[in-house]
Design an enzyme around this catalytic site. Sequence first.
Site, PDB file in Angstrom:
ATOM      1  N   LYS A  22       0.835  -1.202   0.000  1.00 20.81           N
ATOM      2  CA  LYS A  22       0.000   0.000   0.000  1.00 20.81           C
ATOM      3  C   LYS A  22       0.877   1.262   0.000  1.00 20.81           C
ATOM      4  O   LYS A  22       0.676   2.171  -0.806  1.00 20.81           O
ATOM      5  CB  LYS A  22      -0.890   0.017   1.245  1.00 20.81           C
ATOM      6  CG  LYS A  22      -1.536   1.364   1.510  1.00 20.81           C
ATOM      7  CD  LYS A  22      -2.392   1.348   2.756  1.00 20.81           C
ATOM      8  CE  LYS A  22      -1.694   1.783   4.018  1.00 20.81           C
ATOM      9  NZ  LYS A  22      -1.430   3.226   4.141  1.00 20.81           N
ATOM     10  N   ASN A  23       1.846   1.310   0.901  1.00 25.56           N
ATOM     11  CA  ASN A  23       2.628   2.539   1.055  1.00 25.56           C
ATOM     12  C   ASN A  23       3.592   2.781  -0.105  1.00 25.56           C
ATOM     13  O   ASN A  23       4.164   3.864  -0.214  1.00 25.56           O
ATOM     14  CB  ASN A  23       3.406   2.529   2.380  1.00 25.56           C
ATOM     15  CG  ASN A  23       2.490   2.797   3.560  1.00 25.56           C
ATOM     16  OD1 ASN A  23       1.312   3.100   3.390  1.00 25.56           O
ATOM     17  ND2 ASN A  23       3.032   2.668   4.764  1.00 25.56           N
ATOM     18  N   CYS A 116      -5.124  13.458  13.234  1.00 21.23           N
ATOM     19  CA  CYS A 116      -5.107  12.043  12.877  1.00 21.23           C
ATOM     20  C   CYS A 116      -5.064  11.249  14.162  1.00 21.23           C
ATOM     21  O   CYS A 116      -4.510  11.698  15.163  1.00 21.23           O
ATOM     22  CB  CYS A 116      -3.876  11.766  12.038  1.00 21.23           C
ATOM     23  SG  CYS A 116      -3.516  10.042  11.835  1.00 21.23           S
ATOM     24  N   ARG A 121       1.037  14.428  13.431  1.00 19.62           N
ATOM     25  CA  ARG A 121       1.435  14.157  12.048  1.00 19.62           C
ATOM     26  C   ARG A 121       1.396  15.390  11.148  1.00 19.62           C
ATOM     27  O   ARG A 121       0.608  15.481  10.209  1.00 19.62           O
ATOM     28  CB  ARG A 121       0.570  13.036  11.458  1.00 19.62           C
ATOM     29  CG  ARG A 121       0.739  11.749  12.201  1.00 19.62           C
ATOM     30  CD  ARG A 121       0.014  10.616  11.554  1.00 19.62           C
ATOM     31  NE  ARG A 121       0.802   9.996  10.495  1.00 19.62           N
ATOM     32  CZ  ARG A 121       0.413   8.896   9.860  1.00 19.62           C
ATOM     33  NH1 ARG A 121      -0.726   8.337  10.134  1.00 19.62           N
ATOM     34  NH2 ARG A 121       1.178   8.359   8.937  1.00 19.62           N
ATOM     35  N   ASP A 305       4.823   0.674  12.038  1.00 20.50           N
ATOM     36  CA  ASP A 305       3.594   0.051  11.524  1.00 20.50           C
ATOM     37  C   ASP A 305       3.444  -1.416  11.950  1.00 20.50           C
ATOM     38  O   ASP A 305       2.444  -2.049  11.607  1.00 20.50           O
ATOM     39  CB  ASP A 305       3.547   0.152   9.986  1.00 20.50           C
ATOM     40  CG  ASP A 305       3.195   1.555   9.524  1.00 20.50           C
ATOM     41  OD1 ASP A 305       2.846   2.399  10.369  1.00 20.50           O
ATOM     42  OD2 ASP A 305       3.263   1.820   8.306  1.00 20.50           O
ATOM     43  N   ARG A 397      -8.520  -0.400   4.877  1.00 24.61           N
ATOM     44  CA  ARG A 397      -7.701   0.627   4.245  1.00 24.61           C
ATOM     45  C   ARG A 397      -6.381   0.024   3.783  1.00 24.61           C
ATOM     46  O   ARG A 397      -5.791   0.512   2.823  1.00 24.61           O
ATOM     47  CB  ARG A 397      -7.380   1.752   5.252  1.00 24.61           C
ATOM     48  CG  ARG A 397      -8.513   2.733   5.460  1.00 24.61           C
ATOM     49  CD  ARG A 397      -8.016   3.908   6.269  1.00 24.61           C
ATOM     50  NE  ARG A 397      -6.684   4.280   5.829  1.00 24.61           N
ATOM     51  CZ  ARG A 397      -5.700   4.699   6.616  1.00 24.61           C
ATOM     52  NH1 ARG A 397      -5.893   4.853   7.907  1.00 24.61           N
ATOM     53  NH2 ARG A 397      -4.524   5.013   6.129  1.00 24.61           N
TER      54      ARG A 397
HETATM   55  C1  UD1 Z   1       4.556   6.971   6.412  1.00 22.41           C
HETATM   56  C2  UD1 Z   1       3.681   5.748   6.203  1.00 22.41           C
HETATM   57  C3  UD1 Z   1       3.123   5.274   7.542  1.00 22.41           C
HETATM   58  C4  UD1 Z   1       4.265   5.047   8.536  1.00 22.41           C
HETATM   59  C5  UD1 Z   1       5.181   6.269   8.613  1.00 22.41           C
HETATM   60  C6  UD1 Z   1       6.436   6.011   9.440  1.00 22.41           C
HETATM   61  C7  UD1 Z   1       2.804   6.114   3.974  1.00 22.41           C
HETATM   62  C8  UD1 Z   1       1.633   6.422   3.125  1.00 22.41           C
HETATM   63  N1  UD1 Z   1       2.600   6.113   5.294  1.00 22.41           N
HETATM   64  O1  UD1 Z   1       3.726   7.994   6.956  1.00 22.41           O
HETATM   65  O2  UD1 Z   1       2.400   4.065   7.323  1.00 22.41           O
HETATM   66  O3  UD1 Z   1       3.736   4.789   9.809  1.00 22.41           O
HETATM   67  O4  UD1 Z   1       5.616   6.651   7.305  1.00 22.41           O
HETATM   68  O5  UD1 Z   1       7.147   4.941   8.931  1.00 22.41           O
HETATM   69  O6  UD1 Z   1       3.870   5.837   3.477  1.00 22.41           O
HETATM   70  N2  UD1 Z   1       6.969  14.654  10.627  1.00 22.41           N
HETATM   71  C9  UD1 Z   1       7.021  16.005  10.911  1.00 22.41           C
HETATM   72  N3  UD1 Z   1       6.741  16.890   9.910  1.00 22.41           N
HETATM   73  C10 UD1 Z   1       6.433  16.495   8.635  1.00 22.41           C
HETATM   74  C11 UD1 Z   1       6.396  15.113   8.344  1.00 22.41           C
HETATM   75  C12 UD1 Z   1       6.672  14.218   9.366  1.00 22.41           C
HETATM   76  O7  UD1 Z   1       7.284  16.400  12.035  1.00 22.41           O
HETATM   77  O8  UD1 Z   1       6.204  17.344   7.767  1.00 22.41           O
HETATM   78  C13 UD1 Z   1       7.257  13.657  11.688  1.00 22.41           C
HETATM   79  C14 UD1 Z   1       6.037  12.829  12.045  1.00 22.41           C
HETATM   80  O9  UD1 Z   1       5.223  13.457  13.008  1.00 22.41           O
HETATM   81  C15 UD1 Z   1       6.679  11.573  12.571  1.00 22.41           C
HETATM   82  C16 UD1 Z   1       7.934  11.418  11.700  1.00 22.41           C
HETATM   83  O10 UD1 Z   1       8.173  12.711  11.170  1.00 22.41           O
HETATM   84  O11 UD1 Z   1       7.083  11.749  13.907  1.00 22.41           O
HETATM   85  C17 UD1 Z   1       7.815  10.415  10.582  1.00 22.41           C
HETATM   86  O12 UD1 Z   1       6.616  10.622   9.872  1.00 22.41           O
HETATM   87  P1  UD1 Z   1       6.505  10.341   8.311  1.00 22.41           P
HETATM   88  O13 UD1 Z   1       7.604   9.434   7.875  1.00 22.41           O
HETATM   89  O14 UD1 Z   1       6.337  11.611   7.588  1.00 22.41           O
HETATM   90  O15 UD1 Z   1       5.125   9.562   8.215  1.00 22.41           O
HETATM   91  P2  UD1 Z   1       4.212   9.509   6.939  1.00 22.41           P
HETATM   92  O16 UD1 Z   1       5.048   9.744   5.730  1.00 22.41           O
HETATM   93  O17 UD1 Z   1       3.007  10.339   7.158  1.00 22.41           O
END
Ligand code: UD1
Length: 418
Positions: A22-23, A116, A121, A305, A397
């Site tokens: 999915k990701n 969320c 996030r 995850d 999902r």
């Molecule tokens: C992706 C995955 C999700 C997984 C996560 C961590 C997808 C669609 N989803 O989510 O299943 O749990 O990676 O492996 O691929 N952060 C910030 N600012 C930002 C972005 C992130 O502070 O702009 C922080 C987040 O709060 C978190 C960390 O960075 O603590 C990692 O998050 P991130 O890797 O961005 O998660 P997703 O990409 O949303």
Amino acid sequence: MEKLVIEGGYRLEGEVSMSGAKNAALPLIAATLLTAGEHILHNVPDLRDTRTILALLEDLGVTWRRAGTSLYIDSAGLCNFEAPYDLVKTMRASILVLGPLLARLGKARVSLPGGCAIGARPIDFHLQGLQKMGARLDLEEGYVQASIDNRLSGTNIYFDIPSVTGTENLLMAATLAEGTTVIKNGAREPEVTNLVDMLVNMGADIEGRNTDRLTVHGVKQLKPAVTETIPDRIETGTYLIAVGAAGGKVTLTNCNPAHLPSLIEKLRGAGLQIEESENTITVSRPGPLQSIDIKTQPYPGFPTDLQAQLMALMSIANGLSVMTETIFENRFMHVAELKRMGADIRINGNSAIVKGIEKFKGARVMATDLRASASLVLAGLAAEGTTEISRIYHLERGYEDMTGKLQKLGAEIKKEKE
Ligand code: UD1
């Protein structure tokens, strides 16, 4: 609404095929926005989330068709640049269209994902990165409005924390930028590498594949390509843990054990027998389960995850396990539900201290997010008696036909109307 009803205590036996990730599929689908023409994606799971991003692309003027697990996506008709609230609110990863839309059309209007269930996030890294590449950004009525006059400009981007979708968004945007973009401390999850490979096949110039430093030399034009989605490592991990919880012996096919280095070592430590080949894994539980400690980390560390699913397993292991969540705050919502099934878990800051019990007891529980739902299924498989899980749309999902796959392995599990 539907619920899952599980009669616990049946061992899992046989063979089951893993779906595409999915990701990985979500950014690959978003990347088709970068250039007109027919893109072909193989091994794409048919899930609520992949349907959501396809609905979003359709809204933007893209056409697509599915044949089996392959998607044929033609973004020639791209005419709209707005990702509306109704679609974005059901899936945060919709933000992945921001980079490609901006790079191709010079403008994008994307609803902010909002709160969320598993923590704040934010998307500040995505926005700051695009701003550094020259985009003008405004926040209006809950939407990010982004525009550029000509092309985005290459720049240096440093992630304080490696963000998976943040890296993917900026990577896609950088492929069509003027000049070179260097992404430092970026995410190097296998899903990011899958996207790098697709972009390179489309004509992008990217160095640093599989590392936390990606260098992208912008090109003027990309072309459509054919891409294979990698197997879902989180689905694979969930089934490995399921065999640990329920007992038995199962072979998982169409998977990639190399993408689960930390989980496989941890599960061996917990007493599971695991044999790997290039694309299959055979797992069995020869004796009692031993407790192990884990800490979630960016890849190749232990994936956040899989934290909830492993917690279900540790709940019935011998001894005390400490599970520390370093990626997301509030990612312990499964704890209250596992406790309803008899688990002995105490939260201390960002750690859960899990004291093994002999057996879960079936109960009525509620799914709260995607991976939390999976942990309840695993607990239900191992429990004495019947477990009813409501709100299973969360599960749908991200897990393709989980009920059918578990039935095939001998589990007593069925969907019923609530
Ligand atoms: C992706 C995955 C999700 C997984 C996560 C961590 C997808 C669609 N989803 O989510 O299943 O749990 O990676 O492996 O691929 N952060 C910030 N600012 C930002 C972005 C992130 O502070 O702009 C922080 C987040 O709060 C978190 C960390 O960075 O603590 C990692 O998050 P991130 O890797 O961005 O998660 P997703 O990409 O949303």
